[in-house]
Design an enzyme around this catalytic site. Structure first.
Site, PDB file in Angstrom:
ATOM      1  N   ARG A  81       7.541  -0.841  -1.287  1.00  0.00           N
ATOM      2  CA  ARG A  81       6.167  -0.356  -1.479  1.00  0.00           C
ATOM      3  C   ARG A  81       6.127   1.002  -2.154  1.00  0.00           C
ATOM      4  NH1 ARG A  81       5.244  -2.205   4.117  1.00  0.00           N
ATOM      5  NH2 ARG A  81       5.249  -4.453   3.776  1.00  0.00           N
ATOM      6  N   ASP A  98      13.289 -12.429   0.619  1.00  0.00           N
ATOM      7  CA  ASP A  98      11.830 -12.473   0.639  1.00  0.00           C
ATOM      8  C   ASP A  98      11.439 -12.851  -0.788  1.00  0.00           C
ATOM      9  OD1 ASP A  98       9.296 -12.261   1.640  1.00  0.00           O
ATOM     10  OD2 ASP A  98       9.582 -10.257   2.487  1.00  0.00           O
TER      11      ASP A  98
HETATM   12  C1  LIG Z   1       7.922 -10.299   6.852  1.00  0.00           C
HETATM   13  C2  LIG Z   1       6.527 -10.652   6.954  1.00  0.00           C
HETATM   14  C3  LIG Z   1       6.004 -11.228   8.121  1.00  0.00           C
HETATM   15  C4  LIG Z   1       6.834 -11.465   9.358  1.00  0.00           C
HETATM   16  O1  LIG Z   1       7.799 -12.443   9.121  1.00  0.00           O
HETATM   17  P1  LIG Z   1       8.809 -12.877  10.289  1.00  0.00           P
HETATM   18  O2  LIG Z   1       9.742 -13.806   9.592  1.00  0.00           O
HETATM   19  O3  LIG Z   1       7.985 -13.528  11.351  1.00  0.00           O
HETATM   20  O4  LIG Z   1       9.481 -11.650  10.804  1.00  0.00           O
HETATM   21  C5  LIG Z   1       4.679 -11.574   8.136  1.00  0.00           C
HETATM   22  N1  LIG Z   1       3.882 -11.388   7.063  1.00  0.00           N
HETATM   23  C6  LIG Z   1       4.357 -10.846   5.926  1.00  0.00           C
HETATM   24  C7  LIG Z   1       3.414 -10.674   4.783  1.00  0.00           C
HETATM   25  C8  LIG Z   1       5.686 -10.449   5.831  1.00  0.00           C
HETATM   26  O5  LIG Z   1       6.154  -9.890   4.712  1.00  0.00           O
HETATM   27  S1  SF4 Z   2      11.556   1.527   3.165  1.00  0.00           S
HETATM   28 FE1  SF4 Z   2      10.140   1.729   4.917  1.00  0.00          FE
HETATM   29  S2  SF4 Z   2      10.535   3.803   5.709  1.00  0.00           S
HETATM   30 FE2  SF4 Z   2      11.419   3.724   3.672  1.00  0.00          FE
HETATM   31  S3  SF4 Z   2       9.801   4.496   2.315  1.00  0.00           S
HETATM   32 FE3  SF4 Z   2       9.576   2.281   2.361  1.00  0.00          FE
HETATM   33  S4  SF4 Z   2       8.107   1.844   3.983  1.00  0.00           S
HETATM   34 FE4  SF4 Z   2       8.821   3.954   4.267  1.00  0.00          FE
END
Ligand SMILES: *Cc1c(COP(=O)(O)O)cnc(C)c1O
Ligand code: SF4
Length: 347
Positions: free
Chosen positions: A101, A296
């Site tokens: 982010r 992801d």
């Molecule tokens: C990672 C994430 C979650 C949580 O995922 P888990 O596999 O249950 O840990 C939920 N929503 C979003 C948008 C995410 O990126």
């Molecule tokens: S990785 Fe997590 S703790 Fe590190 S800047 Fe991004 S949101 Fe913040």
């Protein structure tokens, strides 16, 4: 007050090319974290120190997980039907250079009063949501009254079962974790915390005290680790990290393949690296210390776990699996089972 530990001025930031990098992606760290660094190229420095390479990387996406597109109201990402990710804080104690982010660092997007209400309304109206994951930014940096209000409001919604909080504070600003915060979280159980540790050197007396303070309040602790080139992409480092996390009652949860975030490609490892490391660690560390390795997927298609292949052969009556010492063993199959197994394991 807790945020006063930040350090935003270090000599190298004055050098011209770095100045341009931090104009785009601001620098931030804590005294605690910067004191763990021995030199800027070590595992701590690489996570914290801006590099010119960040501006030279045009690949990737600003928002690789399509979080903005998947937000029905500002700062609330609804990707999976039963759980939401809510970005309730716009500040981190430290800026990790590989952050997914980092698009938000220069122009942070605070959660306004209005957006807070909109988020709560959205969650109340969607009864399929069971699990709210608070992130940011770092939710544990919020003023305690605000955090309390968010937790209290969520707890007043009948269909919300689980509250999860993602935080890097125990690692980068452990002094920010005190009994009042732990008590506040404990008043809203079940609250799960997912911490973020990437290297065994991040574990020390202060982070241990912070984790113990939280664990003593009955908060289950997990950890996410980002697989980072030149920082932790070898089995010895990760094995030591995962095993040591357990000694702080922190259970490794995810090992994350780097997202395709623009300006971070110098951290990216080949996908095969993560699988090789897991394969090497399996049965060398406690099973409790083994996280899931996940990608992801770009575009918000979800976190997908990957496992090293251990099926050698699939026969009609048995599957042949590689045992932990490398020998092949067969496990019998029920009549007709091999067909569905083949489908489930199709590559
Ligand atoms: C990672 C994430 C979650 C949580 O995922 P888990 O596999 O249950 O840990 C939920 N929503 C979003 C948008 C995410 O990126
Ligand atoms: S990785 Fe997590 S703790 Fe590190 S800047 Fe991004 S949101 Fe913040």
């Amino acid at each position: 007050m807790r945020i006063q530990q930040e350090l935003n001025a270090l000599p190298f930031l004055e050098r011209e090319p770095i100045r341009r990098v931090v104009e785009e992606f601001p620098f931030r760290t804590t005294r605690h974290y910067s004191q763990l660094m021995e030199h800027s190229g070590d595992a701590i420095g690489k996570q914290m120190v801006p590099l010119v390479a960040e501006l030279q990387d045009g690949d990737g996406y600003e928002d690789p997980l399509a979080e903005e597109a998947l937000s029905p109201v500002p700062n609330l990402v609804h990707r999976y039907a039963n759980r939401v990710l809510w970005l309730v804080s716009h500040e981190c104690a430290m800026h990790c250079r590989f952050c997914t982010r980092k698009r938000r660092w220069k122009n942070p997007v605070p959660l306004t009063e209005e957006d807070l209400e909109k988020g709560l309304q959205y969650i109340s109206r969607h009864e399929e949501i069971r699990d709210v994951l608070l992130s940011g930014g770092d939710p544990l940096l919020l003023p305690l009254e605000r955090l309390e209000r968010i937790l209290f409001s969520l707890r007043s919604i009948r269909h919300i079962q689980i509250i999860r909080i993602g935080s890097r504070l125990p690692c980068v600003l452990p002094q920010g974790i005190q009994g009042d915060l732990a008590d506040l979280l404990a008043r809203h159980h079940p609250v799960f915390l997912n911490l973020h540790f990437n290297h065994p050197r991040e574990i020390n007396g202060e982070s241990r005290r912070a984790c113990e303070c939280l664990a003593d309040a009955g908060i289950p602790l997990g950890s996410q680790t980002v697989l980072l080139k030149g920082v932790n992409d070898d089995g010895d480092t990760l094995g030591e990290l995962f095993q040591n996390l357990l000694t702080m009652r922190v259970r490794p949860y995810y090992l994350l393949q780097m997202d395709l975030t623009r300006s971070t490609s110098h951290f990216r490892t080949p996908v095969s690296r993560g699988l090789e490391i897991l394969k090497g660690l399996r049965n060398r560390v406690s099973g409790l210390a083994m996280p899931q390795f996940v990608i992801d997927l770009p575009g918000g298609h979800g976190k997908i776990p990957l496992l090293p292949q251990c099926v050698e052969e699939l026969r009609e009556d048995a599957m042949v699996l590689r045992g932990f010492k490398g020998e092949n063993c067969s496990y019998p199959l029920l009549p007709g089972e091999s067909f569905s197994l083949r489908n489930l394991m199709r590559s």
